[in-house]
Design a protein around this motif. Structure first.
Motif, PDB file in Angstrom:
ATOM      1  N   ARG A 188     -10.491  -7.258  24.605  1.00 59.54           N
ATOM      2  CA  ARG A 188     -10.289  -7.746  25.972  1.00 59.54           C
ATOM      3  C   ARG A 188     -10.610  -6.645  26.983  1.00 59.54           C
ATOM      4  N   LYS A 189     -11.241  -7.040  28.075  1.00 59.54           N
ATOM      5  CA  LYS A 189     -11.653  -6.068  29.090  1.00 59.54           C
ATOM      6  C   LYS A 189     -10.464  -5.334  29.685  1.00 59.54           C
ATOM      7  N   ASP A 190      -9.317  -6.017  29.783  1.00 54.33           N
ATOM      8  CA  ASP A 190      -8.150  -5.392  30.388  1.00 54.33           C
ATOM      9  C   ASP A 190      -7.305  -4.629  29.368  1.00 54.33           C
ATOM     10  N   SER A 191      -7.791  -4.553  28.134  1.00 54.06           N
ATOM     11  CA  SER A 191      -7.061  -3.846  27.089  1.00 54.06           C
ATOM     12  C   SER A 191      -7.567  -2.414  26.955  1.00 54.06           C
ATOM     13  N   SER A 192      -6.661  -1.498  26.652  1.00 58.60           N
ATOM     14  CA  SER A 192      -7.049  -0.099  26.426  1.00 58.60           C
ATOM     15  C   SER A 192      -7.451   0.134  24.973  1.00 58.60           C
ATOM     16  N   GLU A 193      -7.513  -0.929  24.212  1.00 61.32           N
ATOM     17  CA  GLU A 193      -7.867  -0.822  22.790  1.00 61.32           C
ATOM     18  C   GLU A 193      -9.264  -0.252  22.588  1.00 61.32           C
ATOM     19  N   VAL A 194      -9.356   0.678  21.645  1.00 58.59           N
ATOM     20  CA  VAL A 194     -10.637   1.253  21.260  1.00 58.59           C
ATOM     21  C   VAL A 194     -10.527   1.592  19.771  1.00 58.59           C
ATOM     22  N   TYR A 195     -11.648   1.673  19.085  1.00 56.12           N
ATOM     23  CA  TYR A 195     -11.618   1.997  17.660  1.00 56.12           C
ATOM     24  C   TYR A 195     -12.270   3.343  17.409  1.00 56.12           C
TER      25      TYR A 195
ATOM     26  N   VAL B 298     -17.765  11.297  13.990  1.00 54.97           N
ATOM     27  CA  VAL B 298     -16.570  10.609  14.481  1.00 54.97           C
ATOM     28  C   VAL B 298     -16.839  10.170  15.910  1.00 54.97           C
ATOM     29  N   ARG B 299     -16.627   8.889  16.177  1.00 52.26           N
ATOM     30  CA  ARG B 299     -16.912   8.391  17.531  1.00 52.26           C
ATOM     31  C   ARG B 299     -15.993   7.217  17.883  1.00 52.26           C
ATOM     32  N   PRO B 300     -15.716   7.022  19.183  1.00 53.83           N
ATOM     33  CA  PRO B 300     -14.974   5.845  19.620  1.00 53.83           C
ATOM     34  C   PRO B 300     -15.930   4.692  19.918  1.00 53.83           C
ATOM     35  N   ILE B 301     -15.476   3.480  19.640  1.00 53.16           N
ATOM     36  CA  ILE B 301     -16.245   2.286  19.961  1.00 53.16           C
ATOM     37  C   ILE B 301     -15.298   1.241  20.547  1.00 53.16           C
ATOM     38  N   LYS B 302     -15.677   0.647  21.653  1.00 55.99           N
ATOM     39  CA  LYS B 302     -14.922  -0.476  22.215  1.00 55.99           C
ATOM     40  C   LYS B 302     -15.773  -1.729  22.061  1.00 55.99           C
ATOM     41  N   PRO B 303     -15.469  -2.569  21.081  1.00 62.73           N
ATOM     42  CA  PRO B 303     -16.274  -3.777  20.870  1.00 62.73           C
ATOM     43  C   PRO B 303     -16.171  -4.745  22.040  1.00 62.73           C
TER      44      PRO B 303
ATOM     45  N   PRO C 202     -16.775  10.380  -1.471  1.00 57.73           N
ATOM     46  CA  PRO C 202     -17.673  11.171  -0.615  1.00 57.73           C
ATOM     47  C   PRO C 202     -18.700  10.260   0.056  1.00 57.73           C
ATOM     48  N   GLY C 203     -18.898  10.461   1.342  1.00 56.05           N
ATOM     49  CA  GLY C 203     -19.804   9.612   2.099  1.00 56.05           C
ATOM     50  C   GLY C 203     -19.141   8.383   2.682  1.00 56.05           C
ATOM     51  N   GLY C 204     -17.862   8.146   2.353  1.00 51.75           N
ATOM     52  CA  GLY C 204     -17.161   6.957   2.810  1.00 51.75           C
ATOM     53  C   GLY C 204     -16.836   6.991   4.294  1.00 51.75           C
ATOM     54  N   ALA C 205     -16.288   5.871   4.780  1.00 50.53           N
ATOM     55  CA  ALA C 205     -16.038   5.714   6.213  1.00 50.53           C
ATOM     56  C   ALA C 205     -14.637   5.174   6.469  1.00 50.53           C
ATOM     57  N   PHE C 206     -14.173   5.394   7.687  1.00 52.42           N
ATOM     58  CA  PHE C 206     -12.826   5.017   8.108  1.00 52.42           C
ATOM     59  C   PHE C 206     -12.882   4.466   9.522  1.00 52.42           C
ATOM     60  N   VAL C 207     -12.196   3.332   9.749  1.00 51.90           N
ATOM     61  CA  VAL C 207     -12.116   2.719  11.072  1.00 51.90           C
ATOM     62  C   VAL C 207     -10.642   2.489  11.388  1.00 51.90           C
ATOM     63  N   THR C 208     -10.191   2.932  12.556  1.00 52.49           N
ATOM     64  CA  THR C 208      -8.799   2.726  12.939  1.00 52.49           C
ATOM     65  C   THR C 208      -8.678   2.362  14.404  1.00 52.49           C
ATOM     66  N   LYS C 209      -7.689   1.532  14.693  1.00 56.58           N
ATOM     67  CA  LYS C 209      -7.407   1.172  16.080  1.00 56.58           C
ATOM     68  C   LYS C 209      -6.752   2.343  16.802  1.00 56.58           C
ATOM     69  N   ASN C 210      -7.149   2.551  18.047  1.00 54.67           N
ATOM     70  CA  ASN C 210      -6.524   3.535  18.911  1.00 54.67           C
ATOM     71  C   ASN C 210      -6.442   2.924  20.302  1.00 54.67           C
ATOM     72  N   PHE C 211      -5.898   3.651  21.248  1.00 57.96           N
ATOM     73  CA  PHE C 211      -5.822   3.166  22.616  1.00 57.96           C
ATOM     74  C   PHE C 211      -6.267   4.256  23.567  1.00 57.96           C
ATOM     75  N   GLN C 212      -7.121   3.896  24.513  1.00 59.01           N
ATOM     76  CA  GLN C 212      -7.634   4.862  25.480  1.00 59.01           C
ATOM     77  C   GLN C 212      -6.478   5.476  26.250  1.00 59.01           C
TER      78      GLN C 212
ATOM     79  N   GLU D  53     -19.290  -6.292  15.101  1.00 60.98           N
ATOM     80  CA  GLU D  53     -20.063  -5.470  16.032  1.00 60.98           C
ATOM     81  C   GLU D  53     -20.109  -4.012  15.582  1.00 60.98           C
ATOM     82  N   ILE D  54     -18.966  -3.494  15.142  1.00 58.26           N
ATOM     83  CA  ILE D  54     -18.937  -2.112  14.656  1.00 58.26           C
ATOM     84  C   ILE D  54     -19.873  -1.953  13.463  1.00 58.26           C
TER      85      ILE D  54
END
Length: 238
Positions: free
Chosen positions: A223-230, A214-219, A186-196, A73-74
């Motif tokens: 889980r809906k009950d998880s605070s996980e965000v990327y 730089v932006r947060p995404i919650k796929p 240069p031009g590369g990208a980074f994705v990391t797990k974080n928590f709201q 999705e990301i």
């Protein structure tokens, strides 16, 4: 790093390997057969996995984990994995993100995890503690050059103490971000797990200074009950 006076070496001491298990332990294989010997919380986790539509879909389609759908999705939204790209996956077990990167055209993929990862054709998989000195160089050598994309789905063993767990989360994000900033093309990208709700302000400030976007995404697969965000950072400045 910004927002923390500790040195990288001091932060790395906070990261400890899991107490046991293999990459399969994050899936379902051994847990289903031995559910009656597990704790109540473990049995509840197994039941949730079995009834979860994303986990069921992952099993049906041959993905190593439901996390594959998070990365898909990301990538669908931001086009991070491009044909011919080089990708490093930190905390790769059991290998769902590695599978996605290869399926979407990456020419070189290297994954690392404390747990053993079963072979995935086309990828190099290293069992090691990413936070140990020298492992970062080992990843770049295995990849054959600087990465176009660094992924981090690293997690840690919680101890049940909120402040301690929070510090360990931030430490992993900082270490992964430092690696991405140091090694990306240069031009590369980074994705990391974080928590709201987590105080990742220092990391965000540094990422915004080093990347164009730089932006947060919650796929939806989170889980809906998880605070996980990327956190997704694109356009590494040269």
């Amino acid at each position: 790093m910004a927002g923390n006076d500790d040195t990288p070496q001091e932060r790395r001491r906070m990261v400890r390997p899991p107490s046991g298990g293999t990459a399969a332990g994050r899936g379902m294989g051994g847990k289903i057969k031995t559910a009656d010997t597990k704790s109540m919380s473990s049995q509840q986790w197994i039941k949730r996995q079995l009834s979860d539509p994303w986990s069921e879909r992952a099993r049906a389609e041959g993905w190593r984990s439901r996390a594959a759908f998070k990365l898909m999705e990301i990538d669908d939204r931001l086009n991070l994995i491009r044909p011919g790209s080089r990708v490093i996956d930190l905390g790769a077990a059991p290998g769902g993100w590695v599978q996605v990167a290869l399926q979407r055209g990456a020419k070189a993929v290297v994954g690392v995890d404390l747990l053993m990862i079963e072979d995935i054709p086309g990828a190099q998989l290293i069992q090691a503690d990413f936070t140990h000195p020298g492992v970062d160089r080992q990843l770049i050598e295995a990849l054959g050059g600087a990465p176009d994309l660094v992924l981090s789905d690293m997690a840690h063993n919680t101890v049940g103490h909120r402040q301690t767990d929070h510090l360990k989360i931030i430490a992993l994000i900082e270490i992964a971000a430092d690696f991405a900033i140091r090694t990306l093309k240069p031009g590369g990208a980074f994705v990391t797990k974080n928590f709201q709700g987590g105080d990742a302000g220092g990391v965000l400030a540094r990422l915004r200074a080093e990347f164009d976007d730089v932006r947060p995404i919650k796929p939806k697969a989170s889980r809906k009950d998880s605070s996980e965000v990327y956190l997704v950072a694109r356009g590494r400045r040269g």
